[in-house]
Motif scaffolding. Structure first.
Motif, short mmCIF file in Angstrom:
data_model
loop_
_atom_site.label_atom_id
_atom_site.label_comp_id
_atom_site.label_asym_id
_atom_site.label_seq_id
_atom_site.Cartn_x
_atom_site.Cartn_y
_atom_site.Cartn_z
N LEU A 67 8.76 13.43 -36.58
CA LEU A 67 9.30 14.37 -35.59
C LEU A 67 9.65 15.67 -36.30
O LEU A 67 10.38 15.67 -37.29
N LEU A 68 9.13 16.78 -35.78
CA LEU A 68 9.40 18.10 -36.35
C LEU A 68 10.04 18.96 -35.26
O LEU A 68 9.46 19.13 -34.19
N ILE A 69 11.22 19.48 -35.55
CA ILE A 69 11.92 20.37 -34.61
C ILE A 69 11.85 21.78 -35.16
O ILE A 69 12.28 22.04 -36.28
N ALA A 70 11.31 22.68 -34.37
CA ALA A 70 11.17 24.08 -34.79
C ALA A 70 12.10 24.92 -33.92
O ALA A 70 11.86 25.08 -32.71
N ASP A 71 13.16 25.46 -34.51
CA ASP A 71 14.15 26.25 -33.78
C ASP A 71 13.84 27.73 -33.96
O ASP A 71 14.11 28.31 -35.01
N GLU A 72 13.27 28.33 -32.93
CA GLU A 72 12.89 29.75 -32.97
C GLU A 72 12.11 30.08 -34.24
O GLU A 72 12.50 30.97 -35.01
N PRO A 73 11.00 29.40 -34.51
CA PRO A 73 10.33 29.57 -35.80
C PRO A 73 9.65 30.92 -35.98
O PRO A 73 9.29 31.28 -37.10
N ALA A 77 9.08 5.49 -25.22
CA ALA A 77 8.46 6.64 -25.86
C ALA A 77 8.88 6.71 -27.33
O ALA A 77 9.85 6.08 -27.74
N PHE A 78 8.15 7.49 -28.10
CA PHE A 78 8.49 7.65 -29.52
C PHE A 78 9.88 8.26 -29.68
O PHE A 78 10.71 7.77 -30.45
N LEU A 79 10.15 9.35 -28.95
CA LEU A 79 11.50 9.92 -28.91
C LEU A 79 11.98 9.87 -27.47
O LEU A 79 11.29 10.33 -26.55
N LEU A 114 9.36 12.13 -25.50
CA LEU A 114 8.30 12.83 -26.24
C LEU A 114 7.50 11.81 -27.05
O LEU A 114 8.07 10.96 -27.72
N GLU A 115 6.18 11.92 -26.95
CA GLU A 115 5.28 11.04 -27.70
C GLU A 115 4.76 11.74 -28.94
O GLU A 115 4.76 12.98 -29.02
N LEU A 166 14.70 7.09 -31.64
CA LEU A 166 13.58 7.61 -32.42
C LEU A 166 12.79 6.43 -32.97
O LEU A 166 13.28 5.69 -33.85
N ASN A 167 11.62 6.23 -32.44
CA ASN A 167 10.74 5.15 -32.88
C ASN A 167 11.47 3.80 -32.87
O ASN A 167 11.36 3.01 -33.82
N GLY A 168 12.22 3.55 -31.79
CA GLY A 168 12.90 2.28 -31.64
C GLY A 168 14.28 2.20 -32.27
O GLY A 168 14.94 1.16 -32.14
#
Length: 364
Positions: free
Chosen positions: A200-206, A28-30, A56-57, A96-98
């Motif tokens: 990859l975008l991580i949104a923590d309680e946005p 997978a991508f991640l 996660l793809e 992450l992406n290999g």
């Protein structure tokens, strides 16, 4: 050459120089494999994340939910490599992406932040520098990874602010964070995170502390930007309504572990873990009339220093006594109950379905 003993010590301290590929290549991508993030303290070892795995793809969104202290934000910071390697003991694998990140040199991970992965923090007012304009902060983030002039980077910052819906971006680019409203600051934070088109975008309680109208606008914005950049998104929240709106899959965390993983449809239509039932029961519903009060989860989240033996949820679980004592002595493994649906629970599957259909669903 480094001895085996010193090599092992480096891994325990969370500061390895480099780690070769010792397991099958990621598909997978991640891909996160058996991630553990522990913090030694005077009171004991805090096991904030204790054996977490997921995939996660690109183009998909994973919602990570759970109460405060379940390990959600610690997981996100671990993926980004933001834990102090001298204070945190990090083990497992993050691909992450290999590229494997846990064993990679800190400088290599730092070069990936911004360009390949980025984060939208929970409180943009405290995450943005108060002494620099919003535009300068976006320019700096962009120029770190791109060899361009200040003029080109400024134009890029103005374009990004306009793209995320900030009016008069050519003027607001010179404003300071305190001059923005809460919703506008969150949009500026999103613009900064997207400055280098991260994969990859991580949104923590946005959407925390934002009114419902602004919440909806931010979620729509993230959905549109994901369609434009084909980013993979991790949405960390305690709000199941946000998860239902944006996510493709849901990972439920409790006591630093994954206790249920399912598609968003299965997680809402046929959840299989008593803790997930509790989360759904404590969520207000606007699409139907309720004859009873919300159903809060009894008790409090466990201490990550002294987790209960067996199933960490057993002191709060109304069905622990149905397992013949296994809940107090054996930690349940995460097993697949249906394709793509994995649960860590001692209750027999047939009994869980019976409880959900006859006791829990009618009350929601």
């Amino acid at each position: 050459m480094m001895s085996g003993k010193s090599r092992k010590a480096d891994l325990i301290d969370g500061a390895p120089e480099s780690v070769g590929q010792t397991s099958p290549a990621p598909t997978a991508f991640l891909e996160v494999r058996d991630l553990r993030i522990h913090f030694p303290t005077d009171d004991g070892l805090v096991k904030s994340v204790d054996g977490l795995s997921f995939q996660l793809e690109r183009g998909r969104t994973l919602g990570i939910v759970g109460e405060s202290g379940s390990g959600k934000s610690v997981t996100s910071l671990g993926i980004l490599g933001l834990h102090n390697r001298h204070n945190a003991r990090v083990s497992g694998e993050i691909w992450l992406n290999g590229k494997e990140l846990v064993g990679a040199p800190a400088d290599d991970v730092r070069r990936l932040r911004g360009r390949n992965m980025a984060m939208i923090f929970q409180d943009p007012l405290s995450s943005m520098h108060p002494y620099y304009t919003v535009g300068n902060q976006i320019v700096e983030a962009y120029r770190i990874h791109n060899d361009v002039s200040k003029q080109v980077a400024r134009k890029h910052a103005i374009d990004l602010l306009g793209r995320v819906g900030i009016p008069q971006p050519d003027k607001r680019v010179d404003d300071y964070p305190h001059q923005f409203s809460g919703g506008m600051r969150q949009r500026a934070m999103i613009a900064m995170a997207l400055s280098c088109d991260p994969e990859l975008l991580i949104a923590d309680e946005p959407t925390t502390a934002l009114d419902v109208t602004v919440q909806a606008q931010i979620l729509d914005l993230l959905r549109d930007l994901q369609g434009e950049f084909n980013s993979a998104i991790i949405m960390i929240t305690h709000d199941l309504g946000v998860v239902a709106e944006l996510s493709d899959d849901i990972l439920v965390m409790y006591g630093g572990r994954n206790i249920e993983y399912a598609s968003v449809e299965d997680a809402f239509d046929k959840p299989m873990h008593p803790y997930t039932w509790g989360l759904l029961g404590s969520m207000p519903r606007l699409d139907r009339a309720r004859s009873e009060r919300l159903l809060p989860i009894k008790g409090t989240p466990p201490s990550l220093i002294n987790l209960p033996s067996g199933c960490a949820f057993n002191p709060r679980c109304a069905y622990a006594e149905l397992n013949g004592g296994k809940s107090e002595t054996e930690r349940p493994e995460l097993v697949e109950v249906e394709p793509g649906h994995r649960v860590a629970c001692h209750l027999p599957l047939a009994k869980r379905k019976e409880i959900w259909d006859n006791e829990i669903r009618p009350k929601l």
